[in-house]
Design a protein around this motif. Structure first.
Motif, PDB file in Angstrom:
ATOM      1  N   THR A   1       3.230  -0.503 -14.223  1.00  0.00           N
ATOM      2  CA  THR A   1       2.163  -0.321 -13.228  1.00  0.00           C
ATOM      3  C   THR A   1       0.828  -0.771 -13.794  1.00  0.00           C
ATOM      4  OG1 THR A   1       3.305   1.550 -12.197  1.00  0.00           O
ATOM      5  CG2 THR A   1       0.949   1.371 -11.803  1.00  0.00           C
TER       6      THR A   1
ATOM      7  N   GLU B   1       0.834  -1.204   0.000  1.00  0.00           N
ATOM      8  CA  GLU B   1       0.000   0.000   0.000  1.00  0.00           C
ATOM      9  C   GLU B   1       0.867   1.251   0.000  1.00  0.00           C
ATOM     10  OE1 GLU B   1      -3.164  -0.240  -0.556  1.00  0.00           O
ATOM     11  OE2 GLU B   1      -2.923  -2.413  -0.533  1.00  0.00           O
TER      12      GLU B   1
ATOM     13  N   LYS C   1      -1.402  -3.991 -12.484  1.00  0.00           N
ATOM     14  CA  LYS C   1      -2.755  -3.696 -11.997  1.00  0.00           C
ATOM     15  C   LYS C   1      -3.794  -4.641 -12.592  1.00  0.00           C
ATOM     16  CE  LYS C   1      -3.655   0.648 -11.851  1.00  0.00           C
ATOM     17  NZ  LYS C   1      -3.963   2.026 -12.311  1.00  0.00           N
TER      18      LYS C   1
ATOM     19  N   ARG D   1       1.975   1.940  -3.510  1.00  0.00           N
ATOM     20  CA  ARG D   1       0.947   2.579  -4.343  1.00  0.00           C
ATOM     21  C   ARG D   1       0.895   4.088  -4.078  1.00  0.00           C
ATOM     22  NH1 ARG D   1      -2.377  -2.319  -2.959  1.00  0.00           N
ATOM     23  NH2 ARG D   1      -2.353  -3.635  -4.807  1.00  0.00           N
TER      24      ARG D   1
ATOM     25  N   TRP E   1       4.767  -5.151  -5.036  1.00  0.00           N
ATOM     26  CA  TRP E   1       3.452  -5.309  -5.668  1.00  0.00           C
ATOM     27  C   TRP E   1       3.393  -6.617  -6.460  1.00  0.00           C
ATOM     28  CZ3 TRP E   1       0.919  -0.861  -8.997  1.00  0.00           C
ATOM     29  CH2 TRP E   1      -0.451  -1.103  -9.104  1.00  0.00           C
TER      30      TRP E   1
END
Length: 236
Positions: free
Chosen positions: A123, A45, A127, A48, A90
């Motif tokens: 990214t 988190e 995602k 991000r 991630w």
């Protein structure tokens, strides 16, 4: 109007630098407790938030990109590897296998802005990639000495009617609406920066077989050509 915009950009840049201080402190604290699974979740988190703040900083710098541009010879695969390391937390959270394939090549570009482009594409790929799939960076050099860097994912692909608009500002597309996770800025910014620094972005996608984002470096960088011409015209 232009002066007001510059003032606003300076204010945003100052705010971003201020907020990076507590973010750095949080990162150092988390680094001391890597064995804690809750801390590992927090690290994702944190990443991000860091990416959002970093992207905003680049957005404030974008109007003055021409004055913030430094050409150098860089390894394409190293650029990709640096971004993979940045986003490793991630990738691990989603159990994504990331590989870099092909023959490495050296290109003339701006390292910082080129990494920004790769970061936006990576990214986006992370995602929308399903858990447990793979991401592949693949390099290739053509006979014309153009260098390709492909980013290949195993996500849901892009709907054909969305393909012509994916680089438009604010466009989220079908996948973005389903996942409610898209701002419509990442690919737009990547495409805008690429156009400014002599790089081409292309997309190839067949549902549901994933997406390939291609970065093309031409054998002669546009900025390099202009600068050489200017240097040749300087009176001695």
């Amino acid at each position: 109007m232009k002066e007001a915009q510059l003032v606003e950009n300076d204010f945003i840049a100052s705010w971003i630098h201020e907020i990076k201080t507590p973010l750095t402190a949080m990162k150092l604290i988390m680094a001391t407790r890597q064995s804690d699974p809750d801390i590992r979740k927090m690290e994702t988190e944190w990443l991000r938030i860091h990416l959002l703040v970093d992207r905003q900083l680049y957005m404030t710098r974008l109007p003055a990109l021409e004055s913030d541009y430094v050409l150098e010879q860089v390894s394409v695969q190293r650029l990709a590897a640096e971004e993979v390391r940045e986003l490793a937390a991630w990738c691990m959270e989603k159990n994504l296998a990331v590989s870099i394939e092909g023959n490495d090549a050296t290109v003339v570009t701006d390292r910082k802005w080129c990494r920004f482009i790769i970061r936006q594409l990576l990214t986006n790929a992370i995602k929308y990639s399903p858990t447990g799939t793979s991401l592949t960076f693949r390099t290739n050099v053509t006979e014309q000495e153009n260098v390709f860097l492909d980013l290949i994912d195993e996500g849901p692909g892009i709907q054909p009617h969305d393909l012509p608009r994916i680089f438009d500002k604010g466009f989220t597309g079908g996948n973005g609406r389903i996942h409610n996770a898209s701002t419509g800025l990442g690919l737009y910014l990547a495409h805008t920066v690429a156009a400014k620094i002599g790089i081409t972005l292309q997309v190839h996608s067949i549902q549901p077989q994933g997406t390939t984002m291609r970065i093309t470096f031409t054998d002669s960088n546009a900025f390099e050509t202009v600068r050489r011409g200017q240097a040749d015209n300087i009176p001695l």
